[in-house]
Design an enzyme around this catalytic site. Structure first.
Site: not given
Length: 497
Positions: A164, A190
């Site tokens: 992330d 992401e």
């Protein structure tokens, strides 16, 4: 050109989902996610799944970073249940990823230290303040890799890491990806422009209603021409399509099974069919020629896909060849298919030419797809290499040569939980010893529930929608049976394993 680790599985991952656990709630414990994996497999005739666990560790999503392998989510079931999920889930053609963060640290993490974040800025401030990690020191000393080795030992069935909010490039990204690949982890992330060349999936590219309005997938037609089969990092193309996520397991508050299920057939299955074939020639927006005689065209806003001489998709209607993955293999090929998926967004009767692999068959069976698997709809006989099929609007079917067997039998819902069928997915209440007017029904959002009390007729479990009538109560999916002071007029008693 190097292919990213996991590229062979990308065309198989038709069903993409994000079970979400947050703020100690464990609303999607691992064994519930296993039951959902089985339900999806039954309802799709074993299409491949990619399952991203957001909140697999500590107290759930965005808690305990950067503890990867020594901080289990006890409330969701801990390492034991996560290993059961990944092990049993693999038998249902599912691959599993976990959400990790190598950018930020939280003070409650076991691995938090002043040295880890020294000289860095404040990070995300949600449940509490995060602090940015000194990534160069973390990777240079090898400490980040030690933490991932703990995860590999604790959860050997995890295929992918979802990294992330990763901002770095150059050596930091390339070396981290190489080291994690060497441990057996596939990389997803992401943003599509990070870990470019190493990542097989990007969240903002696939989750159309999440993230920035202008920062979504990779725009480059040249890159997609080379690597369309290997990654899910693209914006939607009018010819090649694009994978989409619409959730039902809590991510961003989404809980609509019906919308999730529709997306499989309207967006993802045609996209994944095409991803099985490399792009050979591409006239953007008009025509693409793929390997094995597959051609996609678009005229007056309508897309058509041909495989050899047969039209397999025309607008919102298709009969797409598909093959189940064989033991020991990672991917199948529609060119070596054993069934065909039939779907029509508008419904009605349609005639298709059979592709070469089915041209020698005369007798077929058409099955509706339901939560309980295949349900016979019709016996179909080919005439002059053609079949004529009738579809309900928006309902998926599978067409199988006569004698073809379903991929799975009894999915044994509730496995490992101590209860049989705690989510009411089996199509009845036989495992709950029902009395009175209790019924297994489907809620308006597609959840399978038990309705307690009598009332007017309701839609069966396989039907699109149902809303509770006045004066009745719904028993939502639960891991424990309802308690009672005495025998109710209408109710259930859970049958334990």
């Amino acid at each position: 050109m190097d292919r990213p680790r996991g590229a062979d599985r990308v065309p198989e991952r038709v069903v993409q989902r994000i079970p979400f656990n947050f703020a100690s709630q464990a609303t999607n414990p691992f064994l519930k996610t296993l039951d959902n994996t089985k339900r999806i497999s039954m309802a799709t005739d074993n299409l491949g799944q990619w399952v991203l666990e957001k909140g697999y560790a500590s107290e759930g999503h965005d808690s305990g970073h950067p503890d990867y392998g020594d901080n289990e989510n006890v409330r969701a079931g801990g390492w034991k249940d996560l290993r059961r999920l990944t092990g049993k889930g693999a038998e249902y053609n599912a691959d599993f990823a976990v959400h990790v963060n190598t950018t930020e640290a939280y003070a409650q993490a076991k691995n938090f230290s002043e040295e880890l974040v020294a000289g860095q800025n404040n990070g995300w401030d949600w449940l509490n303040q995060a602090y940015q990690i000194d990534q160069r020191k973390d990777l240079g000393t090898g400490k980040v890799l030690d933490r991932f080795r703990e995860l590999r030992e604790a959860a050997p069935g995890v295929e992918s890491l979802y990294i992330d909010v990763y901002y770095s490039s150059g050596w930091l990204a390339d070396e981290l990806a190489a080291e994690l690949n060497a441990m057996g982890f596939e990389i997803t992330t992401e943003w599509a422009y990070k870990f470019e060349g190493d990542a097989t999936w990007a969240h903002w590219a696939s989750d159309k209603n999440y993230g920035g309005a202008t920062n979504k997938g990779i725009n480059s037609g040249i890159v997609r021409f080379l690597a369309n089969t290997d990654r899910d990092v693209w914006n939607v193309d009018p010819l090649l399509g694009g994978a989409s996520i619409v959730e039902f397991e809590g991510w961003t508050g989404q809980d609509d099974w019906n919308a999730f299920y529709d997306t499989i057939w309207t967006d993802n299955l045609p996209t994944k069919f095409l991803q099985h074939f490399e792009v050979m020639d591409w006239d953007f927006g008009r025509r693409a020629r793929l390997a094995d005689g597959v051609v996609v065209t678009r005229t007056d806003g309508k897309r058509q896909i041909r495989m050899g001489d047969a039209v397999v998709l025309d607008g919102d209607t298709y009969l797409l060849p598909w093959g189940d993955v064989r033991k020991g293999e990672e991917t199948s090929s529609p060119a070596d298919a054993d069934k065909m998926y039939f779907y029509s967004g508008s419904g009605g009767t349609h005639t298709f030419d059979l592709t070469d692999q089915f041209a020698g068959n005369r007798n077929f069976t058409l099955y509706r797809l339901t939560d309980q698997g295949r349900e016979k709809a019709a016996t179909v006989r080919a005439e002059d290499g053609r079949v004529t099929l009738t579809a309900e609007k928006g309902r998926p079917y599978v067409l199988v040569p006569a004698g073809g067997r379903a991929p799975h039998g009894d999915p044994h819902y509730g496995e490992g939980s101590g209860l049989k069928d705690p989510g009411f997915n089996a199509g009845g209440l036989d495992d709950w010893n029902p009395r009175g007017g209790a019924q297994a029904v489907r809620a308006a959002n597609g959840d399978n529930v038990a309705r307690l009390g009598t009332g007017p007729p309701v839609s069966p479990s396989g039907s699109p929608g149902w809303s509770p009538a006045a004066g009745t109560r719904s028993a939502p999916t639960s891991r424990s049976g309802p308690a009672s002071a005495g025998p109710p007029a209408s109710g259930c008693a859970a049958r334990t394993r």
